[in-house]
Design a protein around this motif. Structure first.
Motif, PDB file in Angstrom:
ATOM      1  N   ALA A   1       5.978  15.029   6.731  1.00  0.00           N
ATOM      2  CA  ALA A   1       5.525  14.220   7.862  1.00  0.00           C
ATOM      3  C   ALA A   1       4.067  13.791   7.680  1.00  0.00           C
ATOM      4  N   GLN A   2       3.229  14.688   7.175  1.00  0.00           N
ATOM      5  CA  GLN A   2       1.821  14.352   6.955  1.00  0.00           C
ATOM      6  C   GLN A   2       1.672  13.286   5.872  1.00  0.00           C
ATOM      7  N   LEU A   3       2.475  13.380   4.836  1.00  0.00           N
ATOM      8  CA  LEU A   3       2.435  12.368   3.778  1.00  0.00           C
ATOM      9  C   LEU A   3       2.934  11.024   4.294  1.00  0.00           C
ATOM     10  N   LEU A   4       3.991  11.050   5.086  1.00  0.00           N
ATOM     11  CA  LEU A   4       4.531   9.804   5.620  1.00  0.00           C
ATOM     12  C   LEU A   4       3.496   9.111   6.504  1.00  0.00           C
ATOM     13  N   ALA A   5       2.734   9.879   7.263  1.00  0.00           N
ATOM     14  CA  ALA A   5       1.677   9.302   8.101  1.00  0.00           C
ATOM     15  C   ALA A   5       0.601   8.643   7.255  1.00  0.00           C
ATOM     16  N   ALA A   6       0.481   9.078   5.995  1.00  0.00           N
ATOM     17  CA  ALA A   6      -0.477   8.482   5.064  1.00  0.00           C
ATOM     18  C   ALA A   6       0.171   7.415   4.190  1.00  0.00           C
ATOM     19  N   ASN A   7       1.392   6.983   4.561  1.00  0.00           N
ATOM     20  CA  ASN A   7       2.146   5.944   3.853  1.00  0.00           C
ATOM     21  C   ASN A   7       2.551   6.372   2.441  1.00  0.00           C
ATOM     22  N   VAL A   8       2.854   7.663   2.317  1.00  0.00           N
ATOM     23  CA  VAL A   8       3.415   8.205   1.084  1.00  0.00           C
ATOM     24  C   VAL A   8       4.806   8.732   1.412  1.00  0.00           C
ATOM     25  N   VAL A   9       5.820   8.214   0.707  1.00  0.00           N
ATOM     26  CA  VAL A   9       7.199   8.587   0.998  1.00  0.00           C
ATOM     27  C   VAL A   9       7.659   9.633  -0.005  1.00  0.00           C
ATOM     28  N   ALA A  10       7.962  10.826   0.506  1.00  0.00           N
ATOM     29  CA  ALA A  10       8.633  11.866  -0.255  1.00  0.00           C
ATOM     30  C   ALA A  10       9.892  12.225   0.530  1.00  0.00           C
TER      31      ALA A  10
ATOM     32  N   GLU B   1       0.810  -1.220   0.000  1.00  0.00           N
ATOM     33  CA  GLU B   1       0.000   0.000   0.000  1.00  0.00           C
ATOM     34  C   GLU B   1       0.842   1.269   0.000  1.00  0.00           C
ATOM     35  N   ARG B   2       2.112   1.126   0.185  1.00  0.00           N
ATOM     36  CA  ARG B   2       2.986   2.306   0.220  1.00  0.00           C
ATOM     37  C   ARG B   2       3.097   2.933  -1.163  1.00  0.00           C
ATOM     38  N   LEU B   3       3.093   4.261  -1.190  1.00  0.00           N
ATOM     39  CA  LEU B   3       3.446   5.001  -2.402  1.00  0.00           C
ATOM     40  C   LEU B   3       4.845   5.564  -2.187  1.00  0.00           C
ATOM     41  N   HIS B   4       5.808   4.989  -2.880  1.00  0.00           N
ATOM     42  CA  HIS B   4       7.197   5.409  -2.682  1.00  0.00           C
ATOM     43  C   HIS B   4       7.596   6.369  -3.792  1.00  0.00           C
ATOM     44  N   PHE B   5       7.524   7.676  -3.485  1.00  0.00           N
ATOM     45  CA  PHE B   5       7.909   8.703  -4.438  1.00  0.00           C
ATOM     46  C   PHE B   5       9.195   9.397  -3.978  1.00  0.00           C
TER      47      PHE B   5
END
Length: 392
Positions: free
Chosen positions: A352-361, A17-21
């Motif tokens: 930090a907000q994106l990481l909490a949503a499992n989106v890596v920037a 489910e991770r989005l690794h960007f």
């Protein structure tokens, strides 16, 4: 072209489910790298005491060939490997004869050079002139002017500049002008290609006899840590003071009774290292070659995804990103970084907000960066925009 998620099945399955960007920061590893790691273990134990004959007889030459073809170098013998580019930087600078060394660089170099150069200044070992990146539309001319002016004032010993700047994704396009100033007696020119190698097509054939080029496998080469390399032009820094014992094997030269060095790029070899990274790199490169995935092809795929994300932001479909300054927009088909960089005071909080949503920037100071690669498709970019709309 379509995304090649199939080449990354192991990495993607670990967190589906991770989005690794953050492909520009810590690129996910293809399955071929796993196979290379296993092969390294097997052959280390199969060949045991004869392992290094295999590594320097087959593994290193294959890796040198991959680098030379990628950069259009005249010979793979100019390429040497090290666990990180910092080691290679130290070996080059150790060969400078003047102290304090006079160094010309920028205020946008990566932390390894930034920190080391500051410490050299503190210790009285270097005097560093840093040309500001901004405003970037005049940066290239300002850097070249400074380099030329230095020739009239006693000369710089070393010039260090990035091919693609790690924070902003902006490209330096005046390397030919610096190469024209390079001389074995000084200045030496180092081009930091870490964000350029396998991110954008790079042809060094016209300057390979004049410049050093350093890069590595952590990012777009998709091979992880430990497989950094240096292209060393012939005649420049023939006897680095910091030297490892691997540099004394091959065709040697030096003063009678003194320390002998290889005459090719191998003069910059260090000492015993973990060779598994070379196995990973070779495995990844073979897979890309077999699939016809050149750097130009992959860069074009990433460009399409970046354009899609940029359009979504402009349409107001990615939340507060619309209020950020896009430093390196997609504007045409010219060479570019494989990430988009947005400057905003809330960049740290956004990450930090994106990481909490499992989106890596990734974030550097006030700049948040989104990197694009082979394991992403249009549906992933659409999800990314939707998450940004929801959480930012």
């Amino acid at each position: 072209m379509a995304a090649r998620k199939d080449l990354f099945s192991r990495a993607l399955s670990l967190d589906p489910e991770r989005l690794h960007f953050a492909a520009h920061s810590h690129h996910l590893w293809p399955d071929a790298s796993f196979d290379g790691q296993v092969r390294a273990w097997v052959e280390a134990n199969q060949f045991a005491d004869r392992k290094w004959d295999l590594i320097f007889g087959e593994i290193v030459p294959e890796a040198q060939g991959h680098v030379a073809r990628e950069l259009n170098l005249p010979s793979p013998d100019s390429v040497v490997f090290a666990p990180n580019t910092h080691e290679l930087l130290l070996r080059i600078v150790s060969g400078l004869e003047r102290r304090p060394a006079r160094i010309l660089s920028t205020d946008g170099e990566f932390h390894s050079f930034r920190r080391q150069s500051q410490r050299w200044e503190e210790a009285g070992e270097a005097v560093v002139t840093r040309v500001p990146l901004q405003p970037f539309d005049t940066f290239g001319e300002r850097l070249v002017e400074a380099a030329r002016a230095g020739q009239d004032g006693g000369g710089f010993d070393l010039i260090v500049v990035s091919q693609v700047f790690f924070r902003t994704g902006q490209l330096f396009d005046r390397i030919g002008d610096l190469a024209a100033l390079a001389d074995p007696a000084g200045p030496w020119v180092i081009l930091d290609g870490y964000h350029g190698f396998m991110a954008t097509p790079t042809d060094l054939s016209a300057v390979a006899d004049r410049i050093f080029y350093v890069a590595g496998g952590y990012k777009y080469a998709m091979s992880g840590e430990g497989v950094c390399f240096l292209h060393a032009p012939p005649g420049f820094c023939p006897r680095p003071t910091i030297t490892g014992w691997f540099a004394e094997f091959g065709d040697l030269e030096g003063p009678p009774g003194g320390v002998q060095y290889r005459t090719d790029g191998g003069r910059f070899w260090g000492a015993t290292f973990d060779s598994s990274a070379l196995y990973r790199f070779n495995g990844v490169r073979r897979t890309l070659d077999e699939a016809g995935l050149t750097t130009a092809v992959v860069a074009d795929h990433a460009r399409g995804l970046m354009q899609q994300f940029q359009d979504a932001i402009a349409a107001g479909d990615a939340g507060r990103l619309a209020g950020a300054e896009l430093i390196n927009p997609v504007v045409d088909g010219s060479a570019r970084a494989r990430f988009l960089a947005f400057r905003h005071p809330d960049a740290q909080a956004w990450r930090a907000q994106l990481l909490a949503a499992n989106v890596v920037a990734d974030v550097r100071d006030d700049t948040i960066r989104f990197g694009f690669g082979l394991y992403q498709d249009e549906a992933d970019v659409k999800r990314l925009a939707e998450v940004c709309q929801r959480v930012l």
